[in-house]
Design an enzyme around this catalytic site. Structure first.
Site, mmCIF file in Angstrom:
data_model
loop_
_atom_site.group_PDB
_atom_site.id
_atom_site.type_symbol
_atom_site.label_atom_id
_atom_site.label_comp_id
_atom_site.label_asym_id
_atom_site.label_seq_id
_atom_site.Cartn_x
_atom_site.Cartn_y
_atom_site.Cartn_z
ATOM 1 N N ILE A 1 36.231 40.207 47.445
ATOM 2 C CA ILE A 1 37.683 40.047 47.575
ATOM 3 C C ILE A 1 38.349 41.397 47.844
ATOM 4 O O ILE A 1 39.215 41.526 48.733
ATOM 5 C CB ILE A 1 38.280 39.374 46.317
ATOM 6 C CG1 ILE A 1 37.571 38.031 46.064
ATOM 7 C CG2 ILE A 1 39.780 39.154 46.488
ATOM 8 C CD1 ILE A 1 37.898 37.385 44.733
ATOM 9 N N ASP B 1 33.989 52.277 43.288
ATOM 10 C CA ASP B 1 33.038 51.169 43.151
ATOM 11 C C ASP B 1 31.674 51.766 42.784
ATOM 12 O O ASP B 1 31.287 52.792 43.347
ATOM 13 C CB ASP B 1 32.929 50.388 44.467
ATOM 14 C CG ASP B 1 32.352 48.997 44.266
ATOM 15 O OD1 ASP B 1 33.011 48.006 44.628
ATOM 16 O OD2 ASP B 1 31.213 48.892 43.751
ATOM 17 N N GLY C 1 28.534 45.361 44.835
ATOM 18 C CA GLY C 1 29.153 45.615 46.149
ATOM 19 C C GLY C 1 28.189 46.393 47.037
ATOM 20 O O GLY C 1 27.094 46.763 46.607
ATOM 21 N N THR D 1 41.352 35.020 36.314
ATOM 22 C CA THR D 1 40.606 33.850 36.790
ATOM 23 C C THR D 1 41.091 32.568 36.122
ATOM 24 O O THR D 1 41.605 32.608 34.992
ATOM 25 C CB THR D 1 39.103 34.047 36.466
ATOM 26 O OG1 THR D 1 38.441 32.784 36.525
ATOM 27 C CG2 THR D 1 38.879 34.603 35.069
ATOM 28 N N TYR E 1 32.917 35.249 30.111
ATOM 29 C CA TYR E 1 33.602 35.742 31.309
ATOM 30 C C TYR E 1 35.108 35.478 31.188
ATOM 31 O O TYR E 1 35.927 36.402 31.317
ATOM 32 C CB TYR E 1 33.016 35.065 32.557
ATOM 33 C CG TYR E 1 33.823 35.324 33.816
ATOM 34 C CD1 TYR E 1 34.046 36.625 34.264
ATOM 35 C CD2 TYR E 1 34.377 34.273 34.549
ATOM 36 C CE1 TYR E 1 34.800 36.868 35.407
ATOM 37 C CE2 TYR E 1 35.119 34.509 35.689
ATOM 38 C CZ TYR E 1 35.333 35.808 36.118
ATOM 39 O OH TYR E 1 36.076 36.048 37.245
ATOM 40 N N ARG F 1 26.283 19.427 34.939
ATOM 41 C CA ARG F 1 26.048 20.669 34.189
ATOM 42 C C ARG F 1 27.045 20.753 33.038
ATOM 43 O O ARG F 1 28.205 20.340 33.192
ATOM 44 C CB ARG F 1 26.236 21.887 35.108
ATOM 45 C CG ARG F 1 25.181 21.978 36.173
ATOM 46 C CD ARG F 1 25.370 23.189 37.019
ATOM 47 N NE ARG F 1 26.654 23.204 37.701
ATOM 48 C CZ ARG F 1 26.946 24.012 38.710
ATOM 49 N NH1 ARG F 1 26.051 24.878 39.134
ATOM 50 N NH2 ARG F 1 28.129 23.973 39.282
ATOM 51 N N GLY G 1 29.841 22.023 30.690
ATOM 52 C CA GLY G 1 30.998 22.894 30.886
ATOM 53 C C GLY G 1 31.574 22.857 32.295
ATOM 54 O O GLY G 1 32.311 23.749 32.686
ATOM 55 N N ASP G 2 31.232 21.836 33.071
ATOM 56 C CA ASP G 2 31.801 21.675 34.419
ATOM 57 C C ASP G 2 32.895 20.604 34.379
ATOM 58 O O ASP G 2 32.594 19.414 34.460
ATOM 59 C CB ASP G 2 30.688 21.188 35.377
ATOM 60 C CG ASP G 2 30.333 22.203 36.434
ATOM 61 O OD1 ASP G 2 30.976 23.267 36.480
ATOM 62 O OD2 ASP G 2 29.407 21.927 37.226
#
Ligand code: NAD
Length: 341
Positions: free
Chosen positions: A12, A32, A37, A127, A153, A294, A296-297
């Site tokens: 991104i 970075d 990356g 997110t 996360y 799956r 947690g989806d």
């Protein structure tokens, strides 16, 4: 005066730097560590800089506080767009401390240096994972919805959001925009940049790789969700539209207060629709397996993005699943050609 973009050798961030080079006169600093990356991405960006003077790259880890502070001493950074992070949900469950260190601790340190050196604008990549499972299935997720992450996360990003908000409360010159991205997809419409995660976990690049015979098949995890065709629905935003809102954020903060915005289109596509779209644009009928659901989806994750459209007067330009799949396919094709040359 420069804008610092962390993590711009990645997916991104590189698209944002391309737009900064093409649409502004700003001088840009990239930090970075090249953990996920690529140097070839930085080289592509340097080639886009027609002046050859507007882009500076530091291969550095945000955890090296002294080196990062030295970069602030050597330059005059007044704006930061902070992408650098670890961002694989499954990995975060197995390596939670790595995620808290890289995402939360390094963000604390960056905000600390930013405040010390008089940074005025801070744009942060958060997110949709901060919301966790929606309280009601199918509800469009607005910025006011409960934040209750279900993996390290999401927690590491929510904690970073809090750090940024608290820092801004006591430092009146430090303003922020927090963007909560839904599913980012597609590639640069000029074909110069695209997604290269390793391992790749995102649906669209995986399907595109299957269409190009780089994988034998693609698996749909669950076909009995309560959705129109039984497969999960997600809100996919084209990476070039997402890049555009980051440029807008810097302008927005000139005359507006700090804020939090969802980034998506407010419309979702199912896994089956994504697969069909890639089959259509690639003109190739590849093998699809059916797997079990799956953990947690959630069945549906779609943003309510009225706030960003209203407050930032944002009009997406690339909101078509076909265009997302087409640009992703073109990138994957070009990228493999380059690798084989
Ligand atoms: N891709 C998505 O769909 C998505 C969705 C929601 C949020 N995000 C967030 O957007 C941001 C960018 O995601 P991306 O998909 O471009 O990921 P990416 O892995 O392609 O890019 C991240 C970049 O940060 C660099 N980096 C990581 N840790 C670093 C450190 N300690 N010091 C210096 N550099 C470091 C990596 O080398 C890489 O170039 C991340 O913060 C991610 O959490 C992405």
């Amino acid at each position: 005066m420069q804008v610092l973009v962390t993590g711009a050798a990645g997916y991104i961030g590189s698209h944002v730097v391309k737009q900064l080079l093409e649409q502004t006169q700003k001088e840009i600093i990239i930090i970075d560590n090249l953990s996920t990356g690529f140097l070839h991405t930085v080289d592509t960006l340097k080639a886009i800089d027609s002046t050859k003077r507007r882009l500076k790259f530091y291969k550095e880890d945000l955890a090296n506080f002294e080196s990062i502070e030295k970069i602030f001493k050597e330059n005059n950074i007044k704006e930061i767009i902070h992408f650098a992070a670890s961002s694989q949900v499954a990995e975060s469950i197995n390596k939670p401390l790595q995620y808290y260190l890289n995402n939360s601790v390094n963000t604390i340190s960056l905000v600390n240096i930013a405040v010390k050196y008089g940074v005025e604008k801070f744009v942060f990549s958060s997110t949709a994972a901060v919301y966790g499972e929606p309280e009601q299935t199918g509800q469009l997720i607005s910025e006011e919805c409960l934040t209750k992450p279900i993996n390290p996360y999401g927690s590491s990003k929510l904690f970073s959001e809090q750090v940024i908000k608290d820092a801004a409360k006591v430092n009146k010159n430090f303003k922020y925009i927090i963007y909560r991205y839904f599913n980012v997809a597609g590639a640069d419409v000029d074909g110069k940049l695209g997604e290269c995660h390793d391992p790749e976990t995102h649906l669209i690049p995986l399907v595109v790789k299957t269409a190009l015979d780089k994988r034998d098949s693609i698996t749909i995890f669950g076909t009995d969700y309560g959705t129109k065709d039984g497969t999960c629905i997600r809100d996919y935003i084209h990476v070039c539209d997402l890049a555009d809102v980051h440029i807008k954020a810097l302008d927005f903060l000139e005359n507006n207060e700090s804020d939090i915005f969802n980034c998506g289109y407010g419309y979702g596509y199912s896994v089956k629709e994504v697969i069909d779209s890639v089959k259509k644009v690639s003109n190739y009928d590849f093998k699809v397996n059916i797997g079990v659901k799956r953990e947690g989806d959630p069945s549906i994750l779609v943003a309510n993005c009225l706030k960003i459209k209203d407050k930032m007067q944002w009009k997406p330009k690339y909101n078509s699943l076909e265009l997302i799949c087409k640009t992703a396919l073109k990138w994957e094709e070009n990228f493999s050609k380059e690798k084989n040359d």
